[in-house]
Write a protein that holds these residues in place. Structure first.
Motif, mmCIF file in Angstrom:
data_model
loop_
_atom_site.group_PDB
_atom_site.id
_atom_site.type_symbol
_atom_site.label_atom_id
_atom_site.label_comp_id
_atom_site.label_asym_id
_atom_site.label_seq_id
_atom_site.Cartn_x
_atom_site.Cartn_y
_atom_site.Cartn_z
ATOM 1 N N LEU A 1 0.812 -1.206 0.000
ATOM 2 C CA LEU A 1 0.000 0.000 0.000
ATOM 3 C C LEU A 1 0.849 1.261 0.000
ATOM 4 O O LEU A 1 0.364 2.337 -0.296
ATOM 5 C CB LEU A 1 -0.909 0.015 1.239
ATOM 6 N N LYS A 2 2.121 1.128 0.357
ATOM 7 C CA LYS A 2 2.964 2.294 0.510
ATOM 8 C C LYS A 2 4.412 1.852 0.495
ATOM 9 O O LYS A 2 4.725 0.698 0.735
ATOM 10 C CB LYS A 2 2.638 2.995 1.857
ATOM 11 N N SER A 3 5.333 2.767 0.217
ATOM 12 C CA SER A 3 6.737 2.416 0.212
ATOM 13 C C SER A 3 7.187 1.994 1.601
ATOM 14 O O SER A 3 6.605 2.367 2.613
ATOM 15 C CB SER A 3 7.573 3.623 -0.237
ATOM 16 N N ASN A 4 8.272 1.201 1.643
ATOM 17 C CA ASN A 4 8.779 0.711 2.909
ATOM 18 C C ASN A 4 9.215 1.860 3.795
ATOM 19 O O ASN A 4 9.960 2.729 3.361
ATOM 20 C CB ASN A 4 9.961 -0.224 2.635
ATOM 21 N N PRO A 5 8.771 1.879 5.075
ATOM 22 C CA PRO A 5 9.110 2.993 5.946
ATOM 23 C C PRO A 5 10.605 3.128 6.185
ATOM 24 O O PRO A 5 11.102 4.216 6.459
ATOM 25 C CB PRO A 5 8.370 2.658 7.254
ATOM 26 N N GLN A 6 11.353 2.018 6.086
ATOM 27 C CA GLN A 6 12.778 2.104 6.318
ATOM 28 C C GLN A 6 13.482 2.954 5.265
ATOM 29 O O GLN A 6 14.551 3.503 5.510
ATOM 30 C CB GLN A 6 13.388 0.687 6.344
ATOM 31 N N SER A 7 12.878 3.082 4.090
ATOM 32 C CA SER A 7 13.466 3.918 3.040
ATOM 33 C C SER A 7 12.690 5.219 2.868
ATOM 34 O O SER A 7 12.918 5.967 1.926
ATOM 35 C CB SER A 7 13.484 3.135 1.714
ATOM 36 N N ASP A 8 11.771 5.479 3.800
ATOM 37 C CA ASP A 8 10.896 6.645 3.690
ATOM 38 C C ASP A 8 11.186 7.620 4.826
ATOM 39 O O ASP A 8 10.287 8.034 5.555
ATOM 40 C CB ASP A 8 9.432 6.182 3.734
ATOM 41 N N ASN A 9 12.458 7.978 4.959
ATOM 42 C CA ASN A 9 12.899 8.976 5.934
ATOM 43 C C ASN A 9 12.619 8.569 7.376
ATOM 44 O O ASN A 9 12.476 9.433 8.246
ATOM 45 C CB ASN A 9 12.235 10.340 5.650
ATOM 46 N N TRP A 10 12.550 7.275 7.641
ATOM 47 C CA TRP A 10 12.385 6.821 9.016
ATOM 48 C C TRP A 10 13.741 6.535 9.628
ATOM 49 O O TRP A 10 14.648 6.012 8.972
ATOM 50 C CB TRP A 10 11.540 5.549 9.081
ATOM 51 N N SER A 11 13.903 6.875 10.896
ATOM 52 C CA SER A 11 15.098 6.534 11.646
ATOM 53 C C SER A 11 14.722 6.426 13.109
ATOM 54 O O SER A 11 13.601 6.780 13.520
ATOM 55 C CB SER A 11 16.193 7.591 11.465
ATOM 56 N N LEU A 12 15.644 5.958 13.927
ATOM 57 C CA LEU A 12 15.393 5.863 15.357
ATOM 58 C C LEU A 12 15.110 7.222 15.993
ATOM 59 O O LEU A 12 14.496 7.297 17.055
ATOM 60 C CB LEU A 12 16.591 5.210 16.055
ATOM 61 N N GLU A 13 15.562 8.275 15.329
ATOM 62 C CA GLU A 13 15.392 9.625 15.875
ATOM 63 C C GLU A 13 14.241 10.390 15.235
ATOM 64 O O GLU A 13 13.886 11.479 15.707
ATOM 65 C CB GLU A 13 16.686 10.425 15.674
ATOM 66 N N SER A 14 13.640 9.862 14.172
ATOM 67 C CA SER A 14 12.676 10.657 13.410
ATOM 68 C C SER A 14 11.412 10.986 14.200
ATOM 69 O O SER A 14 10.716 11.950 13.885
ATOM 70 C CB SER A 14 12.318 9.959 12.091
ATOM 71 N N TRP A 15 11.106 10.226 15.245
ATOM 72 C CA TRP A 15 9.922 10.538 16.061
ATOM 73 C C TRP A 15 10.033 11.907 16.725
ATOM 74 O O TRP A 15 9.028 12.551 17.010
ATOM 75 C CB TRP A 15 9.675 9.459 17.114
#
Length: 453
Positions: A4-18
């Motif tokens: 349904l959507k691109s993988n979050p790991q390649s979608d600007n997600w990181s341990l700090e992005s929260w």
């Protein structure tokens, strides 16, 4: 299943992005250096669960989504460090074992056991400050953050409490694993599961009869095949808690050798509460990037578009077993809300586990000042959940309960018909009222009946 959507790991997600999102329900620590030191220590400690356990639970929940298993999730509303003792832990385990055995026998379906334990130390609050007699102090946010005593020293958020929470969680998990490995759940020895104070209960009598039937069936099968039936001495338990304290969750989220992605190794099954499930929420951001199966609470205020966006954000690959929708409406509101959300999920082709939380929507205040829940409303919401799912071509995959194995008097009704005057006898919860053992077992027998309606 179609992505349904691109993988979050390649979608600007990181341990700090929260930290770039809207941060809600978090403690304010006055000493940043102290916080950094505690988090550095926590990040270096061994994980509380393993990645292969997490993946196994996800595979079981995929079976739940197909109607091949049933999920029983239960435990304390908020654990306390003081309750980390053998009696309380083993009694909680007994309740879940007995409930699951009732359902396995009555529903003829395997049960997935998930405990609200070994990490349920944080609680949301309606306000950052609590005021008494003109004095305002930080709200009590659970033992992982501060202390309940209304003093300035107790209420200041202390980063070392996260390290305490880790150690108490580790001790709890270690004891549970030792009990299970040692045959605590052996069907041949149901005497291990006795809880003294409920021997008079009708549910206890029914359960004893059920165990006798099962033991006779096992004995017959062993005589028939001429050998012992194996795998009756142990069961699997998985841990869960609301992933509320994001510093703690981040510190225990790791990459694992020979595994793709990040795993939150503080628990097998973290979930997001109703107060933090907004799309711009730091909690949604943190949870969307992990490999664990995750839950999210939904309620009457959840509109159709928000449900779709939440599911597509938290489960972008539409992976079976990845996302559990834990619906909490209350017996009075469920018929006006659950059908539309089921239909919304069906139209969007969302692969989810549906789980009923009949506790939170049925909370009320009594005339004598206690927060409580009526057993009849809890049972009614579960019954309506089964009925509504069936009528809408869906199925209820599980229940999410706040319960204890202790002799508490926190919820009204049940077999002993607890009244408002009874609540003061043993009202010990830190936050929300829980079903006691007797009420929990009674509900299990009701669930068995609802399953076949």
């Amino acid at each position: 299943m179609k992505s349904l959507k691109s993988n979050p790991q390649s979608d600007n997600w990181s341990l700090e992005s929260w930290k770039t999102k809207a941060i809600r329900q978090q403690a304010t620590y006055p000493d940043q250096a102290h916080l950094d030191k505690a988090l550095s220590t926590l990040s270096s400690l061994p994980p509380l669960v393993t990645s292969w356990e997490v993946k196994r639970l996800k595979s079981y929940l995929a079976e739940v989504s197909r109607g091949e298993r049933f999920l029983v999730q239960g435990g304390d509303c908020a654990e306390s460090f003081a309750d980390c003792n053998s009696s309380i832990i083993s009694n909680r385990l007994k309740v879940l074992i007995q409930m699951s055995l009732v359902l396995i026998h009555g529903c003829q379906i395997p049960v997935v056991r998930v405990g609200r334990f070994a990490g349920q130390y944080a609680k949301p609050r309606s306000a950052d400050l609590e005021t008494r007699d003109g004095v305002s102090l930080p709200s009590f946010r659970g033992d992982i953050v501060n202390q309940n005593e209304f003093t300035e020293a107790s209420r200041i958020p202390n980063p070392d409490k996260m390290l305490e929470a880790y150690h108490y969680s580790a001790m709890t998990m270690n004891f549970i694993r030792a009990l299970v490995a040692g045959g605590f759940a052996d069907i041949r020895h149901p005497e291990y599961w006795n809880i003294e104070w409920v021997k008079h209960s009708k549910s206890a009598e029914k359960f004893s009869q059920l165990v006798t039937e099962i033991k006779d069936s096992v004995q017959f099968a062993e005589v028939l095949v001429g050998t012992k039936v194996h795998n009756l001495s142990s069961v699997e338990f998985f841990s869960a808690h609301e992933a509320l304290h994001l510093h703690y969750e981040q510190a225990l989220t790791r990459t694992v050798p020979r595994q793709d992605g990040h795993f939150n190794l503080s628990a097998h099954f973290p979930w997001i509460g109703l107060r933090t499930n907004q799309l711009d929420s730091a909690h949604v951001e943190m949870m969307r990037g992990i490999e664990n199966p995750i839950g999210v609470k939904i309620g009457p205020e959840t509109d159709d578009d928000h449900l779709i966006d939440l599911c597509r954000t938290l489960n972008p690959e539409n992976e079976a077993g990845k996302l559990t929708l834990i619906h909490r409406f209350g017996a009075k509101n469920i018929e006006n809300n659950l059908p539309r959300l089921i239909k919304t999920a069906q139209r969007a082709n969302l692969d989810v586990v549906w789980c009923a939380d009949p506790m939170h929507g049925n909370t009320e205040a009594t005339s004598n000042g206690y927060k409580t829940r009526r057993f009849e409303n809890i049972s009614k919401e579960v019954e309506l959940s089964f009925k509504i799912h069936k009528e809408n071509g869906s199925h209820l995959g599980g229940v999410h309960l706040e319960l204890t194995g202790e002799n508490v008097t926190e919820c009204l009704g049940g077999a002993r018909a607890l009244q408002e005057a009874d609540l003061s006898k043993a009202y010990t919860t830190q936050v929300d009222p829980r079903l006691n053992y007797e009420q929990a077992l009674e509900l299990a027998f009701s669930i068995k009946d609802f399953f076949h309606q």
